[in-house]
Write a protein that holds these residues in place. Sequence first.
Motif, mmCIF file in Angstrom:
data_model
loop_
_atom_site.group_PDB
_atom_site.id
_atom_site.type_symbol
_atom_site.label_atom_id
_atom_site.label_comp_id
_atom_site.label_asym_id
_atom_site.label_seq_id
_atom_site.Cartn_x
_atom_site.Cartn_y
_atom_site.Cartn_z
ATOM 1 N N ARG A 1 31.212 25.231 -4.499
ATOM 2 C CA ARG A 1 31.447 25.742 -3.056
ATOM 3 C C ARG A 1 30.820 24.879 -2.285
ATOM 4 N N PRO A 2 30.956 24.159 -1.142
ATOM 5 C CA PRO A 2 30.099 23.713 -0.168
ATOM 6 C C PRO A 2 29.354 24.624 0.635
ATOM 7 N N ALA A 3 28.258 24.432 1.278
ATOM 8 C CA ALA A 3 27.611 25.245 2.068
ATOM 9 C C ALA A 3 28.543 25.943 3.141
ATOM 10 N N VAL A 4 28.127 27.272 3.258
ATOM 11 C CA VAL A 4 28.717 27.903 4.265
ATOM 12 C C VAL A 4 28.523 27.034 5.876
ATOM 13 N N THR A 5 29.890 27.074 6.491
ATOM 14 C CA THR A 5 29.551 26.454 7.886
ATOM 15 C C THR A 5 30.816 27.182 8.586
ATOM 16 N N ALA A 6 30.820 26.428 9.688
ATOM 17 C CA ALA A 6 32.033 26.938 10.851
ATOM 18 C C ALA A 6 33.185 25.888 10.392
ATOM 19 N N ASP A 7 33.132 25.033 9.484
ATOM 20 C CA ASP A 7 34.048 24.087 9.285
ATOM 21 C C ASP A 7 35.230 24.663 8.627
ATOM 22 N N CYS A 8 36.521 24.470 8.991
ATOM 23 C CA CYS A 8 37.869 24.682 8.563
ATOM 24 C C CYS A 8 38.517 23.638 8.597
ATOM 25 N N SER A 9 38.688 22.716 7.634
ATOM 26 C CA SER A 9 39.425 21.625 7.354
ATOM 27 C C SER A 9 39.711 21.300 5.955
ATOM 28 N N VAL A 10 40.731 20.284 5.859
ATOM 29 C CA VAL A 10 41.047 19.665 4.414
ATOM 30 C C VAL A 10 39.968 18.797 4.060
ATOM 31 N N HIS A 11 39.260 19.110 3.029
ATOM 32 C CA HIS A 11 38.302 17.951 2.404
ATOM 33 C C HIS A 11 38.910 17.019 1.515
ATOM 34 N N GLY A 12 38.163 16.335 0.917
ATOM 35 C CA GLY A 12 38.299 15.076 0.196
ATOM 36 C C GLY A 12 39.319 15.522 -1.308
ATOM 37 N N ASP A 13 38.888 16.856 -1.407
ATOM 38 C CA ASP A 13 39.532 17.299 -2.706
ATOM 39 C C ASP A 13 40.906 17.907 -2.508
ATOM 40 N N GLY A 14 41.451 17.574 -1.048
ATOM 41 C CA GLY A 14 42.584 17.984 -0.875
ATOM 42 C C GLY A 14 42.821 19.545 -0.579
ATOM 43 N N ARG A 15 41.702 20.281 -0.522
ATOM 44 C CA ARG A 15 41.697 21.892 -0.475
ATOM 45 C C ARG A 15 41.206 22.122 1.036
ATOM 46 N N LEU A 16 41.751 23.128 1.695
ATOM 47 C CA LEU A 16 41.451 23.548 2.691
ATOM 48 C C LEU A 16 40.102 24.541 2.622
ATOM 49 N N TRP A 17 38.977 24.152 3.024
ATOM 50 C CA TRP A 17 37.757 25.025 3.069
ATOM 51 C C TRP A 17 37.429 25.593 4.355
ATOM 52 N N CYS A 18 37.432 26.953 4.352
ATOM 53 C CA CYS A 18 37.808 27.653 5.561
ATOM 54 C C CYS A 18 37.038 28.940 5.518
ATOM 55 N N GLY A 19 36.806 29.792 6.726
ATOM 56 C CA GLY A 19 36.296 30.920 6.675
ATOM 57 C C GLY A 19 37.264 32.097 6.460
ATOM 58 N N ASN A 20 37.045 33.327 6.000
ATOM 59 C CA ASN A 20 38.248 34.037 5.771
ATOM 60 C C ASN A 20 37.512 35.554 5.848
ATOM 61 N N ASN A 21 38.258 36.680 6.106
ATOM 62 C CA ASN A 21 38.036 37.952 5.866
ATOM 63 C C ASN A 21 37.392 38.155 4.721
ATOM 64 N N ALA A 22 36.131 38.615 4.351
ATOM 65 C CA ALA A 22 35.367 39.112 3.085
ATOM 66 C C ALA A 22 36.136 40.213 2.694
#
Length: 132
Positions: A39-60
């Motif tokens: 898991r990458p560091a928590v950021t405000a980023d919400c985008s599809v990364h090089g691994d093809g996955r969407l990394w995004c904030g969500n409701n805990a």
Amino acid sequence: MPMSRKVPGALAVLVLTAGLAATAPGAYAAPGMREASARPAVTADCSVHGDGRLWCGNNAGARAFADRSYRSATRGTLVGGYNWFDCWGHGDTHPGGNDIWYWTQTDQGPWGNVPAVDVFTSSDPAPGLRQC
């Protein structure tokens, strides 16, 4: 106490606090939980990364369902507030006003569908994420 002794102490507290704040939630996963080391560091980023996955904030605590419907069984939850999602699909309409659901592995291990209302995307489906 002289000011020259207070400054180094305050600086040490600041450095320790910053170090703790930089640690991603869930960085120490219990056995059977999704591996947090990827898991990458928590950021405000919400985008599809090089691994093809969407990394995004969500409701805990967001629930993931067996099907793309609140009527289906709960498969697990997303404990932290930042996760990855493999793909998206159409399902039942949810309170977010659309029918988009995101597929991911829950923190307990099983895979499930999370309604888009719980994922902090700017638009649904997330641009660049594949449909499943």
